[in-house]
Design a protein around this motif. Structure first.
Motif, PDB file in Angstrom:
ATOM      1  N   PHE A 286      26.739  63.021 -16.325  1.00  0.00           N
ATOM      2  CA  PHE A 286      27.098  63.607 -17.545  1.00  0.00           C
ATOM      3  C   PHE A 286      25.862  64.243 -18.005  1.00  0.00           C
ATOM      4  CE2 PHE A 286      25.482  63.214 -21.960  1.00  0.00           C
ATOM      5  CZ  PHE A 286      25.463  65.070 -23.243  1.00  0.00           C
ATOM      6  N   ASP A 287      24.349  65.150 -17.758  1.00  0.00           N
ATOM      7  CA  ASP A 287      23.210  64.836 -17.233  1.00  0.00           C
ATOM      8  C   ASP A 287      22.075  65.401 -18.665  1.00  0.00           C
ATOM      9  OD1 ASP A 287      20.069  64.842 -16.593  1.00  0.00           O
ATOM     10  OD2 ASP A 287      20.492  66.036 -15.446  1.00  0.00           O
ATOM     11  N   THR A 288      21.317  65.103 -20.061  1.00  0.00           N
ATOM     12  CA  THR A 288      21.301  65.248 -21.017  1.00  0.00           C
ATOM     13  C   THR A 288      19.490  65.683 -21.225  1.00  0.00           C
ATOM     14  OG1 THR A 288      23.106  65.439 -22.275  1.00  0.00           O
ATOM     15  CG2 THR A 288      21.492  66.171 -23.430  1.00  0.00           C
ATOM     16  N   GLY A 289      19.162  66.219 -20.830  1.00  0.00           N
ATOM     17  CA  GLY A 289      17.300  66.277 -21.443  1.00  0.00           C
ATOM     18  C   GLY A 289      16.629  66.814 -23.241  1.00  0.00           C
ATOM     19  N   GLY A 290      16.302  67.510 -22.383  1.00  0.00           N
ATOM     20  CA  GLY A 290      15.131  67.592 -23.959  1.00  0.00           C
ATOM     21  C   GLY A 290      16.191  69.518 -24.305  1.00  0.00           C
ATOM     22  N   PHE A 442      38.520  59.187 -14.527  1.00  0.00           N
ATOM     23  CA  PHE A 442      37.184  58.890 -14.239  1.00  0.00           C
ATOM     24  C   PHE A 442      36.596  58.017 -14.816  1.00  0.00           C
ATOM     25  CE2 PHE A 442      39.129  63.074 -12.509  1.00  0.00           C
ATOM     26  CZ  PHE A 442      38.619  62.807 -11.934  1.00  0.00           C
ATOM     27  N   VAL A 443      35.119  58.167 -13.973  1.00  0.00           N
ATOM     28  CA  VAL A 443      34.276  57.182 -14.702  1.00  0.00           C
ATOM     29  C   VAL A 443      33.177  57.902 -15.526  1.00  0.00           C
ATOM     30  CG1 VAL A 443      32.039  55.456 -14.579  1.00  0.00           C
ATOM     31  CG2 VAL A 443      34.652  54.821 -13.158  1.00  0.00           C
ATOM     32  N   LEU A 444      32.014  58.705 -16.883  1.00  0.00           N
ATOM     33  CA  LEU A 444      30.982  59.087 -17.036  1.00  0.00           C
ATOM     34  C   LEU A 444      29.778  57.869 -16.584  1.00  0.00           C
ATOM     35  CD1 LEU A 444      30.562  60.805 -18.651  1.00  0.00           C
ATOM     36  CD2 LEU A 444      30.511  59.489 -20.859  1.00  0.00           C
ATOM     37  N   VAL A 445      29.100  58.765 -15.895  1.00  0.00           N
ATOM     38  CA  VAL A 445      27.765  58.468 -15.271  1.00  0.00           C
ATOM     39  C   VAL A 445      26.267  59.843 -15.948  1.00  0.00           C
ATOM     40  CG1 VAL A 445      26.381  57.896 -13.589  1.00  0.00           C
ATOM     41  CG2 VAL A 445      29.143  58.163 -13.300  1.00  0.00           C
ATOM     42  N   PRO A 446      26.125  58.382 -17.407  1.00  0.00           N
ATOM     43  CA  PRO A 446      25.017  59.966 -18.230  1.00  0.00           C
ATOM     44  C   PRO A 446      23.867  58.821 -17.744  1.00  0.00           C
ATOM     45  CG  PRO A 446      25.778  57.894 -18.917  1.00  0.00           C
ATOM     46  CD  PRO A 446      26.460  57.827 -17.695  1.00  0.00           C
ATOM     47  N   PHE A 447      23.089  60.464 -17.377  1.00  0.00           N
ATOM     48  CA  PHE A 447      21.770  60.001 -17.335  1.00  0.00           C
ATOM     49  C   PHE A 447      20.720  61.063 -17.813  1.00  0.00           C
ATOM     50  CE2 PHE A 447      24.163  61.897 -13.929  1.00  0.00           C
ATOM     51  CZ  PHE A 447      23.081  63.355 -13.855  1.00  0.00           C
ATOM     52  N   GLY A 448      19.208  61.387 -17.579  1.00  0.00           N
ATOM     53  CA  GLY A 448      18.712  61.732 -18.088  1.00  0.00           C
ATOM     54  C   GLY A 448      18.097  61.275 -19.864  1.00  0.00           C
ATOM     55  N   VAL A 469      26.288  53.534 -16.465  1.00  0.00           N
ATOM     56  CA  VAL A 469      24.935  53.874 -16.460  1.00  0.00           C
ATOM     57  C   VAL A 469      23.594  53.181 -15.847  1.00  0.00           C
ATOM     58  CG1 VAL A 469      22.926  54.192 -18.594  1.00  0.00           C
ATOM     59  CG2 VAL A 469      25.696  53.762 -19.211  1.00  0.00           C
ATOM     60  N   PRO A 470      22.830  54.087 -15.152  1.00  0.00           N
ATOM     61  CA  PRO A 470      21.963  53.397 -13.878  1.00  0.00           C
ATOM     62  C   PRO A 470      20.981  53.345 -14.959  1.00  0.00           C
ATOM     63  CG  PRO A 470      21.825  56.127 -14.284  1.00  0.00           C
ATOM     64  CD  PRO A 470      23.183  55.915 -15.314  1.00  0.00           C
ATOM     65  N   ARG A 471      20.479  52.352 -14.113  1.00  0.00           N
ATOM     66  CA  ARG A 471      18.818  51.700 -13.886  1.00  0.00           C
ATOM     67  C   ARG A 471      18.210  52.575 -13.641  1.00  0.00           C
ATOM     68  NH1 ARG A 471      15.364  48.170  -9.968  1.00  0.00           N
ATOM     69  NH2 ARG A 471      13.624  48.099 -11.000  1.00  0.00           N
ATOM     70  N   ASP A 472      17.080  52.473 -15.312  1.00  0.00           N
ATOM     71  CA  ASP A 472      16.013  53.613 -15.268  1.00  0.00           C
ATOM     72  C   ASP A 472      16.168  55.661 -15.434  1.00  0.00           C
ATOM     73  OD1 ASP A 472      13.972  52.223 -15.237  1.00  0.00           O
ATOM     74  OD2 ASP A 472      14.451  52.357 -13.616  1.00  0.00           O
ATOM     75  N   SER A 477      17.863  61.677 -11.986  1.00  0.00           N
ATOM     76  CA  SER A 477      17.763  63.001 -10.918  1.00  0.00           C
ATOM     77  C   SER A 477      16.304  62.576 -10.217  1.00  0.00           C
ATOM     78  CB  SER A 477      17.360  64.442 -12.080  1.00  0.00           C
ATOM     79  OG  SER A 477      19.026  64.232 -12.521  1.00  0.00           O
ATOM     80  N   ALA A 478      15.459  62.385 -10.714  1.00  0.00           N
ATOM     81  CA  ALA A 478      13.660  62.369  -9.388  1.00  0.00           C
ATOM     82  C   ALA A 478      14.575  61.467  -8.908  1.00  0.00           C
ATOM     83  CB  ALA A 478      13.214  61.474 -11.017  1.00  0.00           C
ATOM     84  N   TRP A 479      14.852  60.091  -8.911  1.00  0.00           N
ATOM     85  CA  TRP A 479      15.612  59.549  -7.739  1.00  0.00           C
ATOM     86  C   TRP A 479      17.094  59.702  -6.892  1.00  0.00           C
ATOM     87  CZ3 TRP A 479      20.457  56.745  -5.827  1.00  0.00           C
ATOM     88  CH2 TRP A 479      20.387  54.958  -5.362  1.00  0.00           C
ATOM     89  N   GLY A 480      17.382  60.494  -7.521  1.00  0.00           N
ATOM     90  CA  GLY A 480      19.334  61.438  -6.537  1.00  0.00           C
ATOM     91  C   GLY A 480      18.107  62.091  -5.523  1.00  0.00           C
ATOM     92  N   MET A 481      17.051  62.479  -5.981  1.00  0.00           N
ATOM     93  CA  MET A 481      16.189  63.419  -4.874  1.00  0.00           C
ATOM     94  C   MET A 481      16.093  62.907  -3.410  1.00  0.00           C
ATOM     95  SD  MET A 481      14.174  65.492  -6.837  1.00  0.00           S
ATOM     96  CE  MET A 481      14.398  66.390  -8.420  1.00  0.00           C
TER      97      MET A 481
END
Length: 680
Positions: A286-290, A442-448, A469-472, A477-481
């Motif tokens: 779950f990736d939510t930004g602006g 399932f486990v929800l992974v929220p970021f953004g 909830v991952p660190r930072d 997404s930048a880390w995922g790259m």
């Protein structure tokens, strides 16, 4: 120092993560305001800052995710395109398909959007049959005449899509050589290169779209590569692709369509890496930004799809299966004439942004609502570097929502959060329940920037019991790259009945494709020992219109083909809810993905402490709905938490890139990788 940099360009912010291989830790987390009008200016600023801070010799790898291709399509900013097609098939692109998908019951549904005028379609005599055998020679005069007409019209790119070119690309390649001789600087794309698979409409539409975005995106990629190589002489710059892999500017210059979903996929790849690290099989990202929310279901491995629609433009390109809706921190809330509260898909964007940004925006957004609810601190965003004007948030919610709806500001703000959360839950049910997956497993992974702030409410409404909830998370997404690999794909359409297939012939076909794709990757400076391939077959029951992709290994005998049939039945059942084990199965397409392995960051775990105690830095009044009302929530600085620390909600964790809101009844534990594990 040997640093790897991930750069994720979003609609509101551009996120940067730096990992130092020698220290084995993240040494850089940074956000820049995006500039969609001039994306290179942001990249120049990032390069200048990195070179000044760490030195030009320090950076060895930069992986970049961009919305350049996506925005070019959405904003209709591509170039003028011409099309050469087989005589008698001029209207294939305009007619399209009768099937209207989700709009099937809408008699006013708009058709797919054309990226060229009918007069820009030129017919060429010459014909192949279904097997690729030549029926009529290619007419060179038709090509030269058609190119002259298109050049007079001022086209900047020409697409070539001949009938049955997926079976034999000879005619298209000959046409391509003629075009390049007549107009050396023109962008040319052949359907046999862009999408060498059957179905002439999808193949044509994808090739036209590739040409439409080709010159501006290729120009951007080359300029970016030139900037990074000049700034960091030891650096290898790579671009994220829609399939979750990466490629160089050289690999992508002629097929920029592969980067349309470049930005959102990195978070999915990072989540899978994190899940493997934690031993968690089933994930929902779950990736939510602006501006938007991107969601994907990962039942052990990421799911993929070969067709996607972008702004009514049908494209056929391999991409991670991601569902996107207009729901983000900048989503504008309004009251419709009927007194209905609406949230999104319109967004305040980076400028002027939410009212609380104090940049002239007056319309209330989700961010403003969260300030009113007490979920966001006016002084904690980006660790105080970006202060919020809470009075402007209250005023916007009061004037535009609370007063028209005859309710308090807090109730109106909670309504904004509830409506947006319901939109997200509906989208998540589409990718889980409607596909046969139980979200409770399932486990929800929220970021953004906004995902962790609203995830707890969404998880409760969806029935998900656990969150990770991952660190930072704001730059995840930048880390995922940094945990991806280089991918190169090759596909071939060939109808093969499975019951009559010869194992040796099937193996030989795959082996020939693998040899070609490995040779391409070796030209990208990958040693053979760092390369491997993945195979899949597009399969169907005879008479079906569409295929299901099924992964497979080496074919050494009849038993391997029988096993492939069993896997197809299972995949078909998973996708459609039924199978037909007595029906004849056809292999329709063969696909090979070449993978160039890149070293992954090694995360060093920190031992959990049984005596770890989380000390709040303060308390804040926060609203958690009618059931709980306003409560005093403990506020924690996430960077001070150590593994083993446990916090019971209500609580708020503030960090540089995001804010995590813990609802009453939830418990959060800091794990050995500094993730937050949240359970109900």
């Amino acid at each position: 120092m040997s640093m790897r940099i991930g750069i994720d360009v979003g609609g509101t912010f551009t996120d940067v993560t730096g990992f130092d291989d020698q220290l084995a830790e993240v040494v850089l987390i940074r956000k820049y305001s995006s500039n969609p009008a001039e994306p290179m200016r942001v990249m120049q600023q990032i390069a200048t800052d990195l070179a000044g801070e760490f030195g030009p010799e320090a950076v060895s790898l930069i992986l970049h995710g961009s919305t350049a291709a996506l925005n070019t399509l959405l904003e209709d900013k591509g170039v003028k395109v011409g099309l050469l097609t087989t005589a008698g098939f001029r209207d294939v692109y305009e007619i399209g398909r009768q099937w209207r998908g989700e709009e099937v019951f809408n008699i006013f549904a708009p058709p797919p959007k054309m990226l060229l005028e009918r007069r820009a379609v030129q017919e060429v005599r010459g014909r192949l049959d279904w097997s690729g055998a030549e029926v009529e020679p290619l007419n060179r005069e038709d090509i030269e005449r058609g190119v002259r007409v298109l050049l007079e019209q001022g086209v900047e790119a020409i697409a070539v899509a001949f009938l049955f070119s997926y079976a034999n690309p000879a005619h298209e390649r000959e046409a391509g050589e003629i075009i390049k001789a007549m107009a050396p600087g023109l962008f040319v794309a052949l359907s046999s290169d862009v999408n060498p698979e059957w179905r002439e409409y999808e193949r044509t539409a994808s090739t036209v779209a590739n040409c439409y975005i080709g010159p501006p995106v290729s120009h951007y990629l080359h300029n970016l590569e030139e900037l990074l190589v000049e700034t960091f002489p030891n650096c290898r710059p790579l671009m994220m692709k829609s399939d979750g892999g990466a490629g160089s500017a050289t690999m992508l210059a002629n097929k920029p369509i592969q980067t349309v979903m470049s930005g959102p996929v990195a978070g999915v790849i990072g989540s899978r890496y994190l899940g493997d690290l934690k031993g968690i099989e089933n994930l929902i990202t779950f990736d939510t930004g602006g501006t938007s929310s991107d969601m994907a279901v990962i039942p052990n491995r990421p799911l993929f799809k070969s067709e996607v629609a972008v702004g009514r433009h049908p494209l056929r390109t391999q991409t991670v299966d991601i569902d996107t809706i207009g729901a983000g921190g900048g989503s504008i809330a309004s009251v419709e004439l009927s007194g209905v509260l609406r949230v999104g898909p319109r967004s305040a964007g980076a400028w002027p942004g939410p009212a609380c940004y104090d940049r002239g925006g007056t319309e209330p957004t989700l961010t403003d609502a969260l300030v009113v609810l007490g979920h966001l601190s006016p002084s904690a965003l980006l660790q105080g570097d970006m202060r919020l004007a809470s009075d402007k948030a209250w005023q916007a919610v009061r004037d535009k929502l609370a007063t028209p709806l005859a309710m308090s500001e807090t109730e109106a703000a909670w309504g904004v959060l509830t409506v947006l959360a319901n939109n997200c839950v509906t989208a998540m049910r589409t990718i889980t329940v409607e596909r046969g997956y139980d979200p409770r497993e399932f486990v929800l992974v929220p970021f953004g920037g906004m995902g962790p702030t609203i995830a707890s409410k969404i998880a409760a409404d969806l029935g998900v019991e656990r969150l990770l909830v991952p660190r930072d998370p704001g730059t995840f997404s930048a880390w995922g790259m940094l945990v991806t690999d280089v991918h190169q794909e090759m596909s071939q359409t060939r109808l093969v009945p499975l019951d009559g297939a010869e194992p040796a012939e099937v193996e030989a076909l795959f082996a020939a494709m693998e040899e070609r794709i490995l040779a391409d990757l070796e030209r990208e400076s990958f040693p053979r020992e760092r390369l491997h391939t993945l195979r899949s077959a597009g399969m169907r029951y005879r008479g079906q219109s569409y295929e299901v992709a099924v992964p497979l290994g080496p074919i050494t005998g009849r038993a391997d083909l029988d096993q492939l049939a069993a896997r197809f039945h299972e995949a078909h059942y998973r996708r459609y809810g039924h199978m037909a084990q007595n029906e004849t199965i056809d292999i329709v397409s063969f696909k090979v993905t070449g993978v160039g392995e890149i070293n992954k960051p090694v995360l060093t775990p920190v031992a959990r402490r049984d005596d770890a105690v989380a000390e709040p830095v303060g308390h804040r009044s926060a609203y958690f709905g009618a059931e709980h009302g306003r409560l005093e929530a403990a506020v924690y600085r996430r960077s001070s938490l150590v593994p083993g620390a446990k916090v019971t909600g209500p609580a708020i964790f503030e960090e540089r890139t995001s804010t995590v809101v813990l609802y009453p009844g939830q418990v959060a534990t800091v794990d050995e990788y500094l993730n937050l594990e949240i359970e109900r």
